[in-house]
Scaffold this motif. Structure first.
Motif, short mmCIF file in Angstrom:
data_model
loop_
_atom_site.label_atom_id
_atom_site.label_comp_id
_atom_site.label_asym_id
_atom_site.label_seq_id
_atom_site.Cartn_x
_atom_site.Cartn_y
_atom_site.Cartn_z
N ALA A 62 0.83 -1.20 0.00
CA ALA A 62 0.00 0.00 0.00
C ALA A 62 0.86 1.25 0.00
CB ALA A 62 -0.93 0.00 1.21
N LEU A 63 2.01 1.16 0.65
CA LEU A 63 2.91 2.31 0.71
C LEU A 63 3.45 2.68 -0.67
CD1 LEU A 63 3.99 4.34 2.55
CD2 LEU A 63 5.70 2.75 3.38
N ALA A 64 3.64 1.69 -1.52
CA ALA A 64 4.06 1.97 -2.89
C ALA A 64 3.01 2.82 -3.60
CB ALA A 64 4.30 0.66 -3.65
N ALA A 65 1.75 2.46 -3.44
CA ALA A 65 0.67 3.24 -4.05
C ALA A 65 0.64 4.65 -3.49
CB ALA A 65 -0.67 2.55 -3.83
N LEU A 66 0.81 4.77 -2.18
CA LEU A 66 0.81 6.09 -1.55
C LEU A 66 1.95 6.95 -2.09
CD1 LEU A 66 0.11 7.01 2.10
CD2 LEU A 66 2.21 7.82 1.08
N ASN A 67 3.10 6.35 -2.27
CA ASN A 67 4.26 7.11 -2.74
C ASN A 67 4.15 7.49 -4.22
OD1 ASN A 67 6.09 7.54 -0.61
ND2 ASN A 67 6.78 5.42 -0.69
N ASN A 68 3.66 6.57 -5.03
CA ASN A 68 3.80 6.74 -6.48
C ASN A 68 2.52 7.04 -7.24
OD1 ASN A 68 6.53 5.98 -6.07
ND2 ASN A 68 5.93 3.82 -6.16
N ASP A 69 1.38 6.72 -6.64
CA ASP A 69 0.14 6.84 -7.42
C ASP A 69 -0.87 7.80 -6.84
OD1 ASP A 69 0.68 5.12 -9.62
OD2 ASP A 69 0.52 3.40 -8.28
N TRP A 70 -0.48 8.55 -5.84
CA TRP A 70 -1.42 9.50 -5.22
C TRP A 70 -1.97 10.50 -6.23
CZ3 TRP A 70 0.12 14.46 -5.86
CH2 TRP A 70 1.48 14.69 -6.07
N MET A 71 -1.20 10.84 -7.27
CA MET A 71 -1.67 11.85 -8.21
C MET A 71 -2.83 11.35 -9.06
SD MET A 71 0.96 10.04 -9.45
CE MET A 71 2.55 10.86 -9.36
N HIS A 72 -3.12 10.07 -9.01
CA HIS A 72 -4.25 9.54 -9.75
C HIS A 72 -5.52 9.48 -8.92
CE1 HIS A 72 -0.73 7.76 -12.01
NE2 HIS A 72 -1.31 8.56 -12.89
N LEU A 73 -5.43 9.95 -7.68
CA LEU A 73 -6.65 10.14 -6.90
C LEU A 73 -7.48 11.22 -7.57
CD1 LEU A 73 -5.22 10.13 -3.26
CD2 LEU A 73 -6.80 8.44 -4.22
N GLU A 74 -8.78 11.13 -7.46
CA GLU A 74 -9.63 12.14 -8.08
C GLU A 74 -10.31 12.98 -6.99
OE1 GLU A 74 -11.94 9.72 -10.78
OE2 GLU A 74 -10.12 9.09 -11.84
N GLU A 75 -11.46 12.52 -6.56
CA GLU A 75 -12.22 13.27 -5.55
C GLU A 75 -11.41 13.51 -4.28
OE1 GLU A 75 -16.50 12.72 -3.27
OE2 GLU A 75 -15.71 11.10 -4.50
N LYS A 76 -10.66 12.51 -3.87
CA LYS A 76 -9.97 12.59 -2.57
C LYS A 76 -8.58 13.20 -2.64
CE LYS A 76 -12.82 9.20 -0.51
NZ LYS A 76 -13.49 9.23 0.79
N LEU A 77 -8.19 13.68 -3.80
CA LEU A 77 -6.84 14.24 -3.93
C LEU A 77 -6.56 15.40 -2.98
CD1 LEU A 77 -4.10 14.27 -5.33
CD2 LEU A 77 -5.09 15.65 -7.16
N PRO A 78 -7.47 16.39 -2.87
CA PRO A 78 -7.18 17.51 -1.95
C PRO A 78 -7.03 17.04 -0.51
CG PRO A 78 -9.01 18.04 -3.42
CD PRO A 78 -8.72 16.58 -3.61
N TYR A 79 -7.86 16.12 -0.09
CA TYR A 79 -7.78 15.57 1.27
C TYR A 79 -6.43 14.90 1.48
CZ TYR A 79 -9.01 12.51 5.25
OH TYR A 79 -9.02 11.84 6.45
N PHE A 80 -6.01 14.12 0.50
CA PHE A 80 -4.70 13.46 0.61
C PHE A 80 -3.56 14.49 0.71
CE2 PHE A 80 -0.77 12.21 -1.48
CZ PHE A 80 -0.39 11.15 -0.68
N LEU A 81 -3.61 15.49 -0.14
CA LEU A 81 -2.53 16.49 -0.15
C LEU A 81 -2.43 17.23 1.18
CD1 LEU A 81 -2.82 17.94 -3.77
CD2 LEU A 81 -1.04 16.44 -2.85
N LYS A 82 -3.58 17.47 1.78
CA LYS A 82 -3.55 18.13 3.09
C LYS A 82 -2.86 17.23 4.12
CE LYS A 82 -6.17 20.20 6.85
NZ LYS A 82 -4.90 20.01 7.57
N MET A 83 -3.19 15.97 4.10
CA MET A 83 -2.56 15.04 5.06
C MET A 83 -1.07 14.94 4.84
SD MET A 83 -5.21 11.89 5.77
CE MET A 83 -5.69 11.48 4.11
N ARG A 84 -0.69 14.86 3.57
CA ARG A 84 0.72 14.73 3.23
C ARG A 84 1.50 15.96 3.71
NH1 ARG A 84 4.59 14.81 -1.51
NH2 ARG A 84 5.11 12.63 -1.83
N ASN A 85 0.91 17.10 3.52
CA ASN A 85 1.54 18.35 3.92
C ASN A 85 1.67 18.45 5.45
OD1 ASN A 85 2.54 20.90 2.74
ND2 ASN A 85 1.03 21.77 4.16
N ASP A 86 0.61 18.04 6.13
CA ASP A 86 0.63 18.07 7.60
C ASP A 86 1.72 17.15 8.15
OD1 ASP A 86 -1.45 19.81 7.57
OD2 ASP A 86 -3.00 18.38 8.20
N TYR A 87 1.82 15.98 7.55
CA TYR A 87 2.83 15.02 8.01
C TYR A 87 4.23 15.62 7.88
CZ TYR A 87 5.13 10.47 8.55
OH TYR A 87 5.90 9.43 9.00
#
Lengths: 190, 190
Positions: B99-124
DNA sequence: GTCTATATAGTGATAGAC
DNA sequence: GTCTATCACTATATAGAC
């Protein structure tokens, strides 16, 4: 390298799109749209989508290998070699930012040239390993798990293409000095 | 998390394939073939290919954020927090490798949830930055360019999923100790 | 829960006119 | 060097039988 032909324009455009979405998610129509032409027109300049990937990844990998081989053959200490190798890697990162993304993330989509690429990648890594081992034996570097030090170093260098694109306007020399210092400090024995 | 339902079997299979070829290059037929069923049968358990990506990436990102928030709220020094954060990252890497591979490499293919993901990534990332800055101010860490130290640290941690899968049989504790030591040595002021 | 059949919309690539 | 038209194939996803 950058001979402003139409073909090179296509290659450069492909590199930018590959970096953004990855090789598989980029269509020939995407590339054509960026150049304001039709997808079929691309085939007057290149043979296939796969060829675009090969041009980007293989020529860059060869550049890495050639530069590294020169450094390995210099009559200098392990720490001097490491410093040069890091600077060289930073150099390529700065001047081939988009192609480096393809090399890092899309190499597995190479077909015919995959074995050739894997050999180069392995050789490059082995050269770094040799430098680190030599330095640890000679006492220049502190003795620590070679594989972990190698991995940490390569991870940082391989990810640099992302960071440089983001931070943008830090000068090349500043980057080299700070980065090399940070990386080297972690292994120097003094 | 791993509730052996058919649905989870599909998610796990997708993760393995996504790691190998990337989200875009994996087809629903590929996933189905791995499970010896037809692609259409997958849709009895999941809604779409995009949902598979969301399940993998978003739930893992939430795990990262939650663990990190707990560490940030502990009444301990910056160096202790950093050590815990590194160990925690290694923990997740070991237990959610694909799953970590997907998180690292494929996050840009998220659609609806992309902004939510980017916020989490930034916070981390911001939490790591805060730890490093606090430690430099207090004198626990040597004063160096914060962004370069942060970048180097995160690069190593983010790439760890690859290295661990390759080296395989080094024990979890050995990895944590060696890796944390190597990473921390580069910033401790003593 | 899986199947067959199918809808709908791409995909990389080629042929041939201009 | 670019275009239009098109081919052969593959993609995700749905409907409905078993």
């Amino acid at each position: 390298m950058t001979k402003n032909t139409r073909r090179d324009e296509i290659v450069r455009t492909a590199a930018i799109l590959f970096k953004k979405k990855g090789y598989s998610a980029v269509t020939m129509r995407d590339i054509a749209d960026s150049l304001d032409i039709k997808a079929s027109s691309l085939y007057n300049h290149i043979q296939s989508k796969q060829e675009l990937l090969e041009i980007l990844v293989i020529s860059l990998a060869e550049e890495f290998i050639n530069g590294m081989n020169k450094i390995m053959n210099l009559p200098i200490s392990a720490s001097e070699k490491l410093r040069l190798a890091i600077d060289f890697h930073i150099d390529i990162t700065i001047h081939n930012n988009e192609a480096l993304a393809a090399l890092n993330n899309d190499w597995m989509h190479l077909e015919e040239k995959l074995p050739y690429f894997l050999k180069m990648r392995n050789d490059y890594e082995q050269n770094f390993r040799t430098i680190i081992e030599t330095g640890m034996t000679s006492g220049e570097f502190v003795k620590r798990d070679v594989e972990i030090v190698l991995f940490s170093l390569l991870s940082t260098l391989r990810n640099l293409y992302l960071w440089y694109a983001r931070k943008g306007r830090v000068s090349e020399d500043t980057l080299k000095n700070n980065m090399a210092d940070t990386l080297l400090k972690s292994i120097f024995s003094t």
